[in-house]
Design a protein around this motif. Sequence first.
Motif, short mmCIF file in Angstrom:
data_model
loop_
_atom_site.label_atom_id
_atom_site.label_comp_id
_atom_site.label_asym_id
_atom_site.label_seq_id
_atom_site.Cartn_x
_atom_site.Cartn_y
_atom_site.Cartn_z
N ASN A 104 -5.31 -4.29 6.91
CA ASN A 104 -4.07 -4.58 6.18
C ASN A 104 -3.42 -3.25 5.80
O ASN A 104 -3.93 -2.51 4.98
CB ASN A 104 -4.38 -5.39 4.92
N THR A 105 -2.27 -2.96 6.41
CA THR A 105 -1.57 -1.72 6.10
C THR A 105 -0.24 -1.98 5.38
O THR A 105 0.67 -1.16 5.43
CB THR A 105 -1.34 -0.87 7.37
N SER A 106 -0.17 -3.11 4.69
CA SER A 106 1.00 -3.34 3.85
C SER A 106 0.93 -2.37 2.67
O SER A 106 -0.11 -1.77 2.40
CB SER A 106 1.05 -4.79 3.36
N ALA A 107 2.03 -2.22 1.98
CA ALA A 107 2.08 -1.29 0.85
C ALA A 107 1.00 -1.65 -0.17
O ALA A 107 0.76 -2.82 -0.46
CB ALA A 107 3.45 -1.32 0.19
N TYR A 108 0.35 -0.64 -0.70
CA TYR A 108 -0.74 -0.80 -1.66
C TYR A 108 -0.36 -1.75 -2.81
O TYR A 108 -1.12 -2.62 -3.18
CB TYR A 108 -1.13 0.58 -2.20
N ASP A 110 1.52 -4.19 -2.86
CA ASP A 110 1.59 -5.59 -2.45
C ASP A 110 0.24 -6.29 -2.49
O ASP A 110 0.16 -7.50 -2.32
CB ASP A 110 2.18 -5.71 -1.03
N ASN A 111 -0.83 -5.55 -2.72
CA ASN A 111 -2.17 -6.13 -2.75
C ASN A 111 -2.63 -6.52 -4.15
O ASN A 111 -3.79 -6.88 -4.35
CB ASN A 111 -3.17 -5.15 -2.12
N ASP A 133 3.49 3.65 -5.90
CA ASP A 133 4.36 2.87 -5.02
C ASP A 133 5.07 3.81 -4.05
O ASP A 133 6.23 4.18 -4.27
CB ASP A 133 5.36 2.06 -5.86
N ASP A 135 4.86 3.14 -0.55
CA ASP A 135 4.87 2.40 0.71
C ASP A 135 3.75 2.80 1.66
O ASP A 135 3.90 2.72 2.88
CB ASP A 135 6.24 2.50 1.41
N PRO A 137 -0.53 2.14 2.44
CA PRO A 137 -1.53 1.11 2.17
C PRO A 137 -2.71 1.60 1.34
O PRO A 137 -3.59 0.82 0.98
CB PRO A 137 -2.00 0.72 3.56
N THR A 150 -3.27 0.57 11.97
CA THR A 150 -3.52 -0.84 11.70
C THR A 150 -4.49 -1.37 12.74
O THR A 150 -4.25 -1.23 13.94
CB THR A 150 -2.21 -1.66 11.77
#
Length: 161
Positions: A104-108, A110-111, A133, A135, A137, A150
């Motif tokens: 999962n390489t979405s922004a940190y 977002d977790n 923040d 952007d 992960p 990813t």
Amino acid sequence: MKIYIAGPDVFEQDSVEIGQKYSDLCKKYGHEGLYPLDNIVDFKQAKQKIAQDIFHANVKLIKEADIVIANLNPFRGKEADSGTVWECGFASALGKKVYGYMENTSAYIDNFDEVSTLADGLYADSDGKIIEDFDYPINLMIACSAEIVTGKFEDVLRLIL
């Protein structure tokens, strides 16, 4: 090319088999895998001596390696394994190229299930701690010193052909 294989995989019950699989993949792509469990350590000594021997053996492998490929997936929480993160930083300080792979390489940010916006526009977690923040992960110190990929270990091997 010699590749140091970093990650919390060494804590899995089938860690030796996992290391063999990674080393076989390295060989398939024309490289040599250096896995921490390849080290020979005498486990019939004091625990802290065992720990020191493991540390020095892994440092030696990182120094021998041309690059590091690290499993940076969350381990026992939201963050990557602290030992793996140290190995990445050490390799980077030695001037070695570091690759980290994450599923999962979405922004940190977002977790997090609960995020509040503070008066100054920063974000905080449910404990009131600031969440970076940028952007990325993962923490900026790793994200800015490693190439984040990813996927899985083999995805990095395909990338470095």
